[in-house]
Design an enzyme around this catalytic site. Structure first.
Site, PDB file in Angstrom:
ATOM      1  N   GLY A 241      48.635  42.705  62.930  1.00 38.84           N
ATOM      2  CA  GLY A 241      47.257  43.320  62.951  1.00 38.84           C
ATOM      3  C   GLY A 241      47.131  44.803  62.291  1.00 38.84           C
TER       4      GLY A 241
ATOM      5  N   GLN B 191      50.737  39.942  56.617  1.00 41.34           N
ATOM      6  CA  GLN B 191      51.264  39.038  57.212  1.00 41.34           C
ATOM      7  C   GLN B 191      52.352  39.602  58.069  1.00 41.34           C
ATOM      8  OE1 GLN B 191      49.509  36.424  58.220  1.00 41.34           O
ATOM      9  NE2 GLN B 191      50.769  35.787  59.764  1.00 41.34           N
TER      10      GLN B 191
ATOM     11  N   ALA C  71      28.211  32.891  30.874  1.00 41.50           N
ATOM     12  CA  ALA C  71      29.427  32.932  29.965  1.00 41.50           C
ATOM     13  C   ALA C  71      30.427  33.863  30.483  1.00 41.50           C
ATOM     14  CB  ALA C  71      29.172  33.162  28.348  1.00 41.50           C
TER      15      ALA C  71
ATOM     16  N   PHE D  24      29.768  42.217  35.159  1.00 34.89           N
ATOM     17  CA  PHE D  24      31.147  42.760  35.500  1.00 34.89           C
ATOM     18  C   PHE D  24      31.839  43.562  34.558  1.00 34.89           C
ATOM     19  CE2 PHE D  24      31.258  37.818  37.120  1.00 34.89           C
ATOM     20  CZ  PHE D  24      30.469  37.940  38.116  1.00 34.89           C
ATOM     21  N   ILE D  25      31.106  44.477  34.238  1.00 31.19           N
ATOM     22  CA  ILE D  25      31.701  45.374  32.953  1.00 31.19           C
ATOM     23  C   ILE D  25      32.173  46.733  33.697  1.00 31.19           C
ATOM     24  CG2 ILE D  25      31.012  46.634  31.074  1.00 31.19           C
ATOM     25  CD1 ILE D  25      30.773  43.561  30.718  1.00 31.19           C
TER      26      ILE D  25
ATOM     27  N   ARG E 157      59.642  47.965  62.730  1.00 37.81           N
ATOM     28  CA  ARG E 157      58.913  47.301  63.916  1.00 37.81           C
ATOM     29  C   ARG E 157      59.531  46.392  64.641  1.00 37.81           C
ATOM     30  NH1 ARG E 157      54.459  47.320  67.086  1.00 37.81           N
ATOM     31  NH2 ARG E 157      53.702  45.381  67.335  1.00 37.81           N
TER      32      ARG E 157
ATOM     33  N   GLU F 189      43.164  29.460  36.049  1.00 39.52           N
ATOM     34  CA  GLU F 189      42.948  28.221  35.455  1.00 39.52           C
ATOM     35  C   GLU F 189      42.950  27.913  34.024  1.00 39.52           C
ATOM     36  OE1 GLU F 189      41.263  29.544  38.011  1.00 39.52           O
ATOM     37  OE2 GLU F 189      41.811  28.174  39.606  1.00 39.52           O
TER      38      GLU F 189
ATOM     39  N   GLU G 140      46.055  42.773  26.394  1.00 41.55           N
ATOM     40  CA  GLU G 140      45.597  43.057  27.753  1.00 41.55           C
ATOM     41  C   GLU G 140      46.093  42.286  28.785  1.00 41.55           C
ATOM     42  OE1 GLU G 140      41.623  41.677  28.181  1.00 41.55           O
ATOM     43  OE2 GLU G 140      41.853  41.899  30.251  1.00 41.55           O
TER      44      GLU G 140
ATOM     45  N   GLY H 178      40.584  39.308  33.232  1.00 38.70           N
ATOM     46  CA  GLY H 178      41.353  39.038  32.096  1.00 38.70           C
ATOM     47  C   GLY H 178      41.812  37.543  31.980  1.00 38.70           C
TER      48      GLY H 178
HETATM   49  C1  LIG Z   1      36.125  43.364  38.854  1.00 37.49           C
HETATM   50  C2  LIG Z   1      35.903  42.559  37.434  1.00 37.49           C
HETATM   51  C3  LIG Z   1      35.962  43.232  36.544  1.00 37.49           C
HETATM   52  C4  LIG Z   1      35.690  42.674  35.134  1.00 37.49           C
HETATM   53  N1  LIG Z   1      35.683  43.489  33.940  1.00 37.49           N
HETATM   54  C5  LIG Z   1      35.287  42.999  32.871  1.00 37.49           C
HETATM   55  C6  LIG Z   1      34.978  43.850  31.529  1.00 37.49           C
HETATM   56  O1  LIG Z   1      35.050  44.974  31.572  1.00 37.49           O
HETATM   57  N2  LIG Z   1      34.506  43.165  30.530  1.00 37.49           N
HETATM   58  C7  LIG Z   1      34.018  41.805  30.653  1.00 37.49           C
HETATM   59  O2  LIG Z   1      33.502  41.546  29.656  1.00 37.49           O
HETATM   60  N3  LIG Z   1      34.240  40.899  31.572  1.00 37.49           N
HETATM   61  C8  LIG Z   1      34.849  41.659  32.959  1.00 37.49           C
HETATM   62  N4  LIG Z   1      34.862  40.767  33.875  1.00 37.49           N
HETATM   63  C9  LIG Z   1      34.807  39.363  33.615  1.00 37.49           C
HETATM   64  C10 LIG Z   1      36.055  38.462  33.990  1.00 37.49           C
HETATM   65  O3  LIG Z   1      36.776  38.341  32.848  1.00 37.49           O
HETATM   66  C11 LIG Z   1      35.368  36.923  34.456  1.00 37.49           C
HETATM   67  O4  LIG Z   1      35.021  37.043  35.576  1.00 37.49           O
HETATM   68  C12 LIG Z   1      36.394  36.014  34.229  1.00 37.49           C
HETATM   69  O5  LIG Z   1      36.529  35.657  32.828  1.00 37.49           O
HETATM   70  C13 LIG Z   1      35.881  34.632  34.817  1.00 37.49           C
HETATM   71  O6  LIG Z   1      34.310  34.289  34.501  1.00 37.49           O
HETATM   72  P1  LIG Z   1      33.470  33.973  35.572  1.00 37.49           P
HETATM   73  O7  LIG Z   1      33.743  35.289  36.845  1.00 37.49           O
HETATM   74  O8  LIG Z   1      32.179  33.783  35.134  1.00 37.49           O
HETATM   75  O9  LIG Z   1      33.962  32.761  36.243  1.00 37.49           O
HETATM   76  P2  LIG Z   1      33.510  31.156  35.770  1.00 37.49           P
HETATM   77  O10 LIG Z   1      34.166  31.144  34.374  1.00 37.49           O
HETATM   78  O11 LIG Z   1      32.270  30.778  36.113  1.00 37.49           O
HETATM   79  O12 LIG Z   1      34.724  30.477  36.591  1.00 37.49           O
HETATM   80  C14 LIG Z   1      34.523  29.958  37.787  1.00 37.49           C
HETATM   81  C15 LIG Z   1      35.944  29.168  38.431  1.00 37.49           C
HETATM   82  O13 LIG Z   1      35.800  27.970  37.520  1.00 37.49           O
HETATM   83  C16 LIG Z   1      37.256  28.123  36.647  1.00 37.49           C
HETATM   84  N5  LIG Z   1      36.895  27.220  35.689  1.00 37.49           N
HETATM   85  C17 LIG Z   1      36.196  27.704  34.543  1.00 37.49           C
HETATM   86  N6  LIG Z   1      36.535  26.877  33.541  1.00 37.49           N
HETATM   87  C18 LIG Z   1      37.202  26.011  33.820  1.00 37.49           C
HETATM   88  C19 LIG Z   1      38.174  25.066  33.297  1.00 37.49           C
HETATM   89  N7  LIG Z   1      37.944  24.704  31.789  1.00 37.49           N
HETATM   90  N8  LIG Z   1      39.121  24.177  33.858  1.00 37.49           N
HETATM   91  C20 LIG Z   1      39.410  24.477  34.996  1.00 37.49           C
HETATM   92  N9  LIG Z   1      38.880  25.627  35.643  1.00 37.49           N
HETATM   93  C21 LIG Z   1      37.739  26.070  35.049  1.00 37.49           C
HETATM   94  C22 LIG Z   1      37.613  29.258  36.874  1.00 37.49           C
HETATM   95  O14 LIG Z   1      38.864  29.379  36.730  1.00 37.49           O
HETATM   96  C23 LIG Z   1      37.084  29.818  38.193  1.00 37.49           C
HETATM   97  O15 LIG Z   1      38.151  29.725  39.053  1.00 37.49           O
HETATM   98  C24 LIG Z   1      35.387  41.406  35.119  1.00 37.49           C
HETATM   99  C25 LIG Z   1      35.392  40.674  36.299  1.00 37.49           C
HETATM  100  C26 LIG Z   1      35.679  41.269  37.379  1.00 37.49           C
HETATM  101  C27 LIG Z   1      35.291  40.491  38.702  1.00 37.49           C
END
Ligand SMILES: Cc1cc2nc3c(=O)[nH]c(=O)nc-3n(C[C@H](O)[C@H](O)[C@H](O)COP(=O)(O)OP(=O)(O)OC[C@H]3O[C@@H](n4cnc5c(N)ncnc54)[C@H](O)[C@@H]3O)c2cc1C
Length: 383
Positions: free
Chosen positions: A342, A338, A132, A158-159, A270, A369, A244, A365
Site C-alpha cells: 500500500g 507490488q 492517424a 498528443f504533441i 520492510r 504491437e 528516437e 515512439g
Molecule cells: C504522452 C504522449 C506523447 C506523445 N508525443 C508525440 C509527439 O510529440 N509527436 C507525435 O507526433 N506523436 C506523439 N505521440 C503519439 C504516439 O506516437 C501515438 O500515440 C502512438 O504512435 C500510437 O498511436 P495511437 O495513440 O493513435 O494508437 P493507435 O494507432 O490507434 O493504436 C491503438 C492500439 O491498436 C494497436 N494497433 C494499431 N495498429 C495495429 C496493427 N497493425 N497491428 C496490431 N496492433 C495495432 C496499437 O498498438 C495500440 O495498442 C505521443 C503520444 C502520447 C500518449
C-alpha cells in the site's frame, strides 16, 4: 568498471550531467509533475551547459559527440527520476531537430537548429493525428501548394512540448491519394496565424512534459518552410525516428535500474512475519529475474546503438530493443509497486509516479504491437 561503449570523455560528461541533474532538477520532480510543465529555464540552462546539442556538429553550437553522448544524457535524466524532463528534452534533441540537420538548408539550420541547441527555442514534432496514430501513412493534414507558399489545414494530437513550443517540425500531406509517398516535412513557427493550440491534454504519467492538440486553420507557410525534398517527408522522418526509439529504450533501461534499486532498498527494510520481506524467495527471485532482464536488454540497447553510430541501419534490433525495454520498465515499475504494498500506491511516495510514468513508454515512439509488426516483417511474416 571499463565499458565497451563509453570512453573517458563519456564518463566525464556523465559526471557533469549527474551533478547538474542532482543539484538543479531532482528537487523539482514532484512540483513539475503537479504543474504539468517543465519551466523554460530548464531548456535555457541545459542549452547553456551544452546538453541540448551533444551530438550536433560544433559549427551549429553542438558538442560534436557520438550517439552515446545522448544516451548518457537521457540515462542521467532517468537516474534522476526526471521522466517528464526526459520526454521534453528527448523531443527537443532526438526527434524534432535531427531532421533539420539532416535535411535542412543552411538558413533553416541557423534559424531553428542553432537556437534549439542553445535552449532559446523549444521544438515539437507534429506527426500523430486523431485519425492517424500507428498508421502514419494515413495522415490527412494537407499542405496545399499556393502561389508563394503553402496553405495548411488539419489537426495534430498528443504533441509533446506542443503547449508552448516555438516551432514545430511538421509532417503533412502534399499530394492526395499517394499514401506515404505524398508527404513532406515543414518547419512551422508557432506564432504563424492559423496555428492554434486548442488544448493542453491531461495525462496519467510523465505529467511534467506538456502535451497538446493543435489545429491548422488556413495556415499560410512560405515556400522555404519546406524541410527536405517534397514528397520524401515520410521516409525522412521514419529514418530519423530509429534514433528516437533507441534513445527511448536506453531511458527505459536506466529507469528500470532506478525503480528496481528503490524496490530492493524497501524490501530490505520492510519487516513482516519477523523478517525483511526480501528474505522470501517469492520476492528475491522476482527481483533476480528483473535484474537479469535489465542486463540482457541493456546489452541489446548498447550493441544496437553502436551499430547505428557506425553507419548501420538496424531497424529490427531497434524495434526489439524498444519493445523489450519498454516492457521491462513497465514490469519493473509494476513489480516495484507490488513489493511496496500500500505504501507504493500512496501519492506521497515517488513509486506511484514511477509507475504512472512507465506506462507511456509502451505506447509513444511506436507501440509494442508496431515494434512486433516490424520484427515480424523482417522475418518475412508480414501480411
Ligand atoms: C504522452 C504522449 C506523447 C506523445 N508525443 C508525440 C509527439 O510529440 N509527436 C507525435 O507526433 N506523436 C506523439 N505521440 C503519439 C504516439 O506516437 C501515438 O500515440 C502512438 O504512435 C500510437 O498511436 P495511437 O495513440 O493513435 O494508437 P493507435 O494507432 O490507434 O493504436 C491503438 C492500439 O491498436 C494497436 N494497433 C494499431 N495498429 C495495429 C496493427 N497493425 N497491428 C496490431 N496492433 C495495432 C496499437 O498498438 C495500440 O495498442 C505521443 C503520444 C502520447 C500518449
Amino acid at each position: 568498471m571499463e565499458s565497451l561503449f563509453f570512453n573517458e570523455e563519456h564518463n566525464m560528461l556523465r559526471q557533469s550531467i549527474k551533478e547538474f541533474v542532482q543539484k538543479e532538477l531532482v528537487e523539482h520532480n514532484e512540483e513539475w509533475d503537479e504543474a504539468g510543465l517543465v519551466p523554460e529555464w530548464v531548456f535555457r540552462r541545459m542549452g547553456e551547459l551544452g546538453y541540448l546539442g551533444l551530438r550536433f556538429p560544433e559549427e551549429y553550437g553542438g558538442g560534436g559527440g557520438d550517439f552515446f553522448t545522448n544516451i548518457v544524457l537521457m540515462e542521467e535524466l532517468a537516474f534522476g527520476d526526471c521522466g517528464g524532463v526526459g520526454a521534453a528534452v528527448g523531443i527537443q534533441c532526438d526527434m524534432a531537430t535531427p531532421p533539420i540537420l539532416a535535411f535542412g538548408t543552411e538558413e533553416q539550420k541557423q534559424r531553428y537548429l542553432v537556437p534549439a541547441i542553445k535552449g532559446e527555442k523549444i521544438a515539437c514534432l507534429g506527426i500523430t493525428e486523431p485519425g492517424a496514430g500507428s498508421d502514419v501513412a494515413s495522415l490527412s493534414t494537407y499542405a496545399e501548394k499556393v502561389p508563394g507558399g503553402w496553405k495548411v489545414n488539419g489537426n495534430k494530437i498528443f504533441i509533446t512540448n506542443g503547449y508552448r513550443a516555438d516551432f514545430m517540425t511538421l509532417l503533412a500531406r502534399t499530394e492526395k491519394n499517394k499514401g506515404y509517398k505524398g508527404m513532406s516535412l515543414f518547419l512551422v513557427d508557432t506564432d504563424t496565424p492559423g496555428y492554434v493550440v486548442s488544448r493542453k491534454l491531461d495525462k496519467v504519467g510523465q505529467r511534467a512534459s506538456d502535451t497538446a492538440e493543435i489545429f491548422f486553420e488556413d495556415m499560410i507557410l512560405p515556400e522555404d518552410a519546406l524541410l527536405g525534398e517534397q514528397g520524401r517527408g515520410f521516409q525522412n522522418i521514419m529514418w530519423e525516428l530509429q534514433g528516437e526509439r533507441l534513445i527511448v529504450a536506453a531511458t527505459c533501461v536506466a529507469g528500470a535500474r532506478v525503480v528496481l534499486q528503490k524496490a530492493i532498498d524497501y524490501t530490505k527494510e520492510r519487516v513482516q512475519f519477523g523478517r525483511p520481506i526480501i528474505k522470501n524467495q517469492a520476492i528475491s527471485h522476482r527481483i533476480a529475474d528483473l535484474a537479469a532482464r535489465i542486463e540482457a536488454v541493456q546489452s541489446l540497447v548498447y550493441t544496437t546503438a553502436w551499430q547505428l553510430d557506425h553507419g548501420g541501419y538496424p531497424t529490427t534490433e531497434v524495434s526489439a530493443a524498444k519493445l523489450l525495454a519498454a516492457q521491462l520498465m513497465f514490469d519493473v515499475a509494476d513489480e516495484g509497486m507490488q513489493f511496496m504494498g500500500g505504501y507504493g500506491y500512496m501519492m506521497e511516495d515517488p513509486m506511484q509516479r514511477m509507475w504512472r510514468d512507465s506506462r507511456i513508454l509502451r505506447i509513444a515512439g511506436g507501440t509494442d504491437e508496431i515494434q512486433r509488426e516490424i520484427i515480424a516483417m523482417s522475418m518475412g511474416l508480414g501480411v
